[in-house]
Enzyme design. Structure first.
Site, PDB file in Angstrom:
ATOM      1  N   ARG A 134     -10.588  11.256   4.897  1.00 19.51           N
ATOM      2  CA  ARG A 134     -10.364  10.022   5.619  1.00 19.51           C
ATOM      3  C   ARG A 134     -11.714   9.584   6.279  1.00 19.51           C
ATOM      4  O   ARG A 134     -11.655   8.547   6.960  1.00 19.51           O
ATOM      5  CB  ARG A 134      -9.360  10.015   6.595  1.00 19.51           C
ATOM      6  CG  ARG A 134      -8.557   8.878   7.283  1.00 19.51           C
ATOM      7  CD  ARG A 134      -8.161   7.891   6.078  1.00 19.51           C
ATOM      8  NE  ARG A 134      -7.191   6.788   6.194  1.00 19.51           N
ATOM      9  CZ  ARG A 134      -7.051   5.921   5.342  1.00 19.51           C
ATOM     10  NH1 ARG A 134      -7.845   5.744   4.196  1.00 19.51           N
ATOM     11  NH2 ARG A 134      -6.126   5.073   5.754  1.00 19.51           N
ATOM     12  N   GLU A 136     -11.984   1.500   4.966  1.00 22.50           N
ATOM     13  CA  GLU A 136     -10.899   1.760   6.015  1.00 22.50           C
ATOM     14  C   GLU A 136     -10.977   2.966   6.052  1.00 22.50           C
ATOM     15  O   GLU A 136     -10.493   4.002   5.337  1.00 22.50           O
ATOM     16  CB  GLU A 136      -9.496   1.475   5.391  1.00 22.50           C
ATOM     17  CG  GLU A 136      -8.271   1.543   6.563  1.00 22.50           C
ATOM     18  CD  GLU A 136      -7.097   1.407   6.166  1.00 22.50           C
ATOM     19  OE1 GLU A 136      -6.435   0.841   6.808  1.00 22.50           O
ATOM     20  OE2 GLU A 136      -6.662   1.883   5.136  1.00 22.50           O
ATOM     21  N   GLU A 163       0.740  -1.397   0.054  1.00 23.92           N
ATOM     22  CA  GLU A 163      -0.040  -0.184   0.107  1.00 23.92           C
ATOM     23  C   GLU A 163       0.849   1.274   0.045  1.00 23.92           C
ATOM     24  O   GLU A 163       1.620   1.586   0.990  1.00 23.92           O
ATOM     25  CB  GLU A 163      -0.814  -0.014   1.269  1.00 23.92           C
ATOM     26  CG  GLU A 163      -1.860   1.363   1.181  1.00 23.92           C
ATOM     27  CD  GLU A 163      -2.492   1.413   2.502  1.00 23.92           C
ATOM     28  OE1 GLU A 163      -3.762   2.162   2.920  1.00 23.92           O
ATOM     29  OE2 GLU A 163      -2.712   0.293   3.441  1.00 23.92           O
ATOM     30  N   HIS A 165      -5.058   8.240   0.180  1.00 18.18           N
ATOM     31  CA  HIS A 165      -3.647   8.535  -0.189  1.00 18.18           C
ATOM     32  C   HIS A 165      -3.525   8.911  -1.663  1.00 18.18           C
ATOM     33  O   HIS A 165      -2.677   9.570  -1.935  1.00 18.18           O
ATOM     34  CB  HIS A 165      -2.903   7.131   0.186  1.00 18.18           C
ATOM     35  CG  HIS A 165      -2.789   6.762   1.610  1.00 18.18           C
ATOM     36  ND1 HIS A 165      -2.164   7.489   2.501  1.00 18.18           N
ATOM     37  CD2 HIS A 165      -3.181   5.711   2.210  1.00 18.18           C
ATOM     38  CE1 HIS A 165      -2.612   7.143   3.828  1.00 18.18           C
ATOM     39  NE2 HIS A 165      -3.013   5.958   3.536  1.00 18.18           N
ATOM     40  N   ASP A 177      -5.414   2.873  -2.169  1.00 19.46           N
ATOM     41  CA  ASP A 177      -6.200   3.476  -1.140  1.00 19.46           C
ATOM     42  C   ASP A 177      -6.716   4.725  -1.602  1.00 19.46           C
ATOM     43  O   ASP A 177      -5.759   5.831  -1.988  1.00 19.46           O
ATOM     44  CB  ASP A 177      -5.467   3.649   0.192  1.00 19.46           C
ATOM     45  CG  ASP A 177      -6.372   4.032   1.490  1.00 19.46           C
ATOM     46  OD1 ASP A 177      -6.739   5.103   1.375  1.00 19.46           O
ATOM     47  OD2 ASP A 177      -6.289   3.447   2.549  1.00 19.46           O
TER      48      ASP A 177
END
Length: 266
Positions: free
Chosen positions: A214, A243, A149, A185, A182
């Protein structure tokens, strides 16, 4: 249609079975597990096997450790590799797909003082290739995949963009090492997140989702239609694992994710 999962800590319920009951009702198709260090994940095997027997779908695991295979300290790096091997073996025993990890987290950032890490870029690359090769060979032997990741520049100084991860994976040369993307990011690091997905599609094995801030998808300003559209165009058939942090009522927030993603193109 993409499959949507939620990390276990986001779901209400005391047991995985209770969490799974909620998840199914909310529109999720799987639970992504979390794995701490000190071989804690392996100690959960009885619990996990019972959950599997009870029908809980658990295809992937994401690390939740304090140090990683790219650590500066040799002992910490060695321990991280031991932990990751164990986690790969456990997810394999559950019939899962693989485990996701960054190269490091919170270890160093070139964007914050002192700006220059204590290890050269050349040595960073050697360490990453050594770790990815060892873990990739173990994943291959277990029949699962290691997902690397990329993290944003404030959380890691080594692997921030899909391009960097793909270059490492090409050099390692193992099909058992892929990129775990992700959205959070990518929103920070990629000039064009959708194009980055299309460019590096052959190396993408897993996807985690949260919005630009987030929080849960839909709570920020990420262009979900473009991001999900790129995955669809690339032929991605894996899970979208939530997540994220949750804003507002946590139960309603986590309940909202499948409907939002499906309405945005998933």
């Amino acid at each position: 249609m993409l499959k949507i999962a939620a990390q276990e800590q986001l779901l209400p319920g005391e047991s995985l079975q209770e969490k799974w009951e909620f998840a199914q009702g909310a529109g999720y198709g799987a639970i992504e597990l979390r794995a701490k260090g000190d071989l804690h994940f392996a100690s959960r095997l009885p619990e996990l096997k019972q959950a599997l027997k009870d029908g809980v779908v658990m295809p992937t695991v994401c690390v939740d450790m304090l140090h990683f295979f790219g650590a500066f300290d040799d002992e910490l790096r060695r321990d991280a590799i031991v932990q990751m091997k164990s986690q790969l073996s456990v997810i394999a025993e559950l019939g899962g797909l693989g485990a996701q990890t960054p190269a490091s987290y919170g270890m160093f950032s070139r964007r914050l003082p002192p700006f220059e890490p204590p290890r050269s870029e050349e040595r960073d690359r050697e360490v990453l290739l050594e770790g990815l090769t060892e873990l990739g060979e173990h994943a291959s032997a277990e029949g699962v995949t290691l997902y690397l990741e990329p993290l944003n520049r404030y959380e890691d100084h080594m692997v921030n963009r899909l391009e960097q991860a793909a270059e490492l994976i090409k050099e390692v040369g193992l099909d058992a090492v892929r990129i775990g993307i992700d959205s959070y990011h990518m929103n920070i690091e990629e000039t064009d997140p959708a194009q980055a997905i299309l460019t590096h599609a052959p190396y993408i094995g897993h996807a985690q989702v949260s919005d630009s801030n987030r929080f849960q998808p839909g709570a920020g300003h990420l262009d979900w239609q473009a991001w999900l559209g790129a995955l669809h165009t690339a032929g991605y058939g894996g899970y979208l694992a939530a997540e994220c942090r949750l804003t507002g009522d946590p139960v309603e927030a986590v309940r909202s994710v499948p409907a939002f993603l499906k309405g945005s193109g998933a």
